[in-house]
Design a protein around this motif. Structure first.
Motif, PDB file in Angstrom:
ATOM      1  N   GLY A   1       0.792  -1.212   0.000  1.00 49.00           N
ATOM      2  CA  GLY A   1       0.000   0.000   0.000  1.00 49.00           C
ATOM      3  C   GLY A   1       0.828   1.267   0.000  1.00 49.00           C
ATOM      4  O   GLY A   1       0.275   2.365   0.112  1.00 49.00           O
ATOM      5  N   ALA A   2       2.153   1.145  -0.120  1.00 48.68           N
ATOM      6  CA  ALA A   2       3.045   2.308  -0.038  1.00 48.68           C
ATOM      7  C   ALA A   2       3.747   2.580  -1.366  1.00 48.68           C
ATOM      8  O   ALA A   2       4.815   3.194  -1.380  1.00 48.68           O
ATOM      9  N   VAL A   3       3.165   2.149  -2.482  1.00 49.29           N
ATOM     10  CA  VAL A   3       3.819   2.332  -3.774  1.00 49.29           C
ATOM     11  C   VAL A   3       4.055   3.812  -4.069  1.00 49.29           C
ATOM     12  O   VAL A   3       5.159   4.214  -4.474  1.00 49.29           O
ATOM     13  N   THR A   4       3.038   4.647  -3.859  1.00 48.03           N
ATOM     14  CA  THR A   4       3.198   6.078  -4.142  1.00 48.03           C
ATOM     15  C   THR A   4       4.257   6.695  -3.243  1.00 48.03           C
ATOM     16  O   THR A   4       5.077   7.508  -3.687  1.00 48.03           O
ATOM     17  N   ARG A   5       4.278   6.311  -1.956  1.00 49.72           N
ATOM     18  CA  ARG A   5       5.279   6.848  -1.037  1.00 49.72           C
ATOM     19  C   ARG A   5       6.689   6.436  -1.459  1.00 49.72           C
ATOM     20  O   ARG A   5       7.619   7.262  -1.457  1.00 49.72           O
ATOM     21  N   LEU A   6       6.862   5.183  -1.847  1.00 52.18           N
ATOM     22  CA  LEU A   6       8.180   4.722  -2.274  1.00 52.18           C
ATOM     23  C   LEU A   6       8.586   5.361  -3.594  1.00 52.18           C
ATOM     24  O   LEU A   6       9.765   5.698  -3.787  1.00 52.18           O
ATOM     25  N   MET A   7       7.644   5.539  -4.520  1.00 56.27           N
ATOM     26  CA  MET A   7       7.968   6.215  -5.779  1.00 56.27           C
ATOM     27  C   MET A   7       8.347   7.675  -5.525  1.00 56.27           C
ATOM     28  O   MET A   7       9.226   8.224  -6.192  1.00 56.27           O
ATOM     29  N   THR A   8       7.681   8.302  -4.546  1.00 53.96           N
ATOM     30  CA  THR A   8       8.045   9.670  -4.198  1.00 53.96           C
ATOM     31  C   THR A   8       9.465   9.720  -3.638  1.00 53.96           C
ATOM     32  O   THR A   8      10.278  10.565  -4.035  1.00 53.96           O
ATOM     33  N   ALA A   9       9.779   8.807  -2.705  1.00 57.20           N
ATOM     34  CA  ALA A   9      11.134   8.748  -2.138  1.00 57.20           C
ATOM     35  C   ALA A   9      12.159   8.477  -3.229  1.00 57.20           C
ATOM     36  O   ALA A   9      13.245   9.079  -3.243  1.00 57.20           O
TER      37      ALA A   9
END
Length: 419
Positions: free
Chosen positions: A151-159
């Motif tokens: 569920g953290a794909v967007t957060r990891l892509m942002t990082a």
């Protein structure tokens, strides 16, 4: 679909079995995933962006003419295209995680070795080794995030996006000062990034060893491609062209913008700082673009804005490069938000992580081939015309093409549905 593959996916829309998303597997916890993504992203740009600010020193050291210097600035794009096209096949054989780890090894090895040579051929060969490692990371990390992000794909892509830009900015800003103050001059300014890449080896080694104990993450299962050619997907083709045009502009700027400013009378330090400003402004885009792409129903206004800003920056460089140099760099930096938008679209315009891997392995190599041709052509045009007017006219044209291709991606469409 294999049993392992089915176990690795969960339906996000029960009414459409094609629409599936990733779940994190047992080899990755959220903290380790974030640390690993940040460290690998930090290694994927400095080896390229540190070259432009020290180009004058490299030309003096190795006696490079304009064409060979253009080839050096073109190598990132050309290598990313050639090696990136092989990245998915490599990951099928050794696993996504081991593929990323292999890329980090090549980065550290190549960029350290090139600092010890006095031979032009050896310098270029070692640069190719490091760039090959960067190519593997470029293609495989977005697919790895889609596969393990849960569920953290967007957060990891942002990082991932933000760290790419921080690494690019740090290399641009620090290169010229390191030449002046560090023992070894340009060798220290380039070699430090090989050492930095070595820091990222530890978490990826841990993940690779865990992968060997987790058969579900091995070989073909994570990225088994569904049937259907990507050439049938207008979205995949448009994404390749959009990515290619923004990458062409980015690498032309990395390689030649400092020289444009130096030819206009600015110092090497000032020119490097202005290139760093472009990267620093991009960091803001790195925070905003993944969320914007994921949540917006229509990206038209932003995509047109990327084109207008980029054209404005080039026109300013043509008319008055030294008058308000920070303004032209600022416009190009804001227009460069197209980069993080393009990276975000790789995951946002696909449902299935298998398709994400294929699109990443298609759009990025095609895009980087186009990107590699740009700096090479810039070098040749500069050598032939002894000026920047033709070069800047060319770059304005590529910004227009980028905008047209981006408009095809403005509304949510999915490669999965098209193939």
């Amino acid at each position: 679909m294999s049993e392992n593959t089915e176990n690795d996916l969960v339906a996000t829309d029960p009414g459409d079995p094609r629409r599936v998303g990733p779940v994190a597997t047992g080899i990755v916890g959220p903290t380790l995933a974030l640390v690993a993504v940040v460290l690998v992203a930090a290694a994927l740009r400095p080896g390229a962006t540190s070259v432009g600010p020290v180009m004058a020193e490299l030309r003096h050291q190795f006696g490079l003419n304009g064409a060979v210097a253009g080839l050096l600035t073109a190598l990132p794009g050309l290598t990313f295209g050639a090696i990136g096209a092989l990245a998915v096949a490599l990951a099928r054989r050794i696993g996504l995680t081991a593929g990323v780890f292999t890329g980090l090894v090549l980065i550290a090895l190549g960029f350290l070795l090139r600092t010890f040579t006095g031979s032009t051929a050896a310098f270029l060969a070692c640069t190719l080794i490091g760039l090959a490692g960067m190519a593997l990371g470029n293609v495989l990390v977005p697919a790895w995030i889609k596969r393990h992000g849960g569920g953290a794909v967007t957060r990891l892509m942002t990082a991932y996006s933000v760290t790419l830009l921080i690494g690019a900015a740090a290399a641009s800003i620090l290169a010229a000062p390191l030449v002046r103050v560090a023992p070894g001059g340009w060798r220290a300014a380039l070699g430090v990034w090989g050492l930095a890449a070595g820091i990222g080896l530890l978490p990826w080694l841990v993940l690779t060893l865990r992968e060997r104990r987790d058969r579900a993450d091995r070989a073909g299962a994570p990225i088994l491609p569904p049937s259907g050619s990507l050439l049938r997907s207008p979205t995949a083709l448009a994404l390749s062209l959009f990515f290619g045009m923004q990458a062409l502009n980015a690498y032309a700027q990395f390689g030649w913008l400092p020289q444009i400013y130096r030819d206009a009378g600015l110092s090497g330090e000032a020119a490097g700082a202005l290139l760093g400003l472009i990267s620093l402004l991009g960091i803001v885009g790195g925070f905003l673009m993944p969320v914007w792409v994921e949540r917006s129903a229509d990206l038209t206004a932003g995509i047109v804005g990327f084109g207008v800003l980029t054209v404005g920056g080039y026109v300013g460089l043509w008319l008055a490069p030294a008058a308000v140099p920070w303004l032209w760099a600022g416009l190009l930096g804001l227009g460069g938000w197209a980069f993080t938008a393009a990276i975000a679209m790789i995951t946002a315009r696909t449902h299935n992580p298998h398709v994400t891997a294929r699109v990443s392995g298609f759009a990025q190599p095609v895009g980087y081939v186009l990107a590699g041709l740009g700096p090479l052509l810039v070098g040749v045009l500069y050598q032939v015309t002894h000026g920047w007017t033709a070069v800047l006219a060319l770059l304005v044209g590529t910004a227009v093409v980028m905008t047209v291709a981006g408009l095809r991606l403005a509304r949510p469409t999915y490669v999965d549905d098209e193939i």
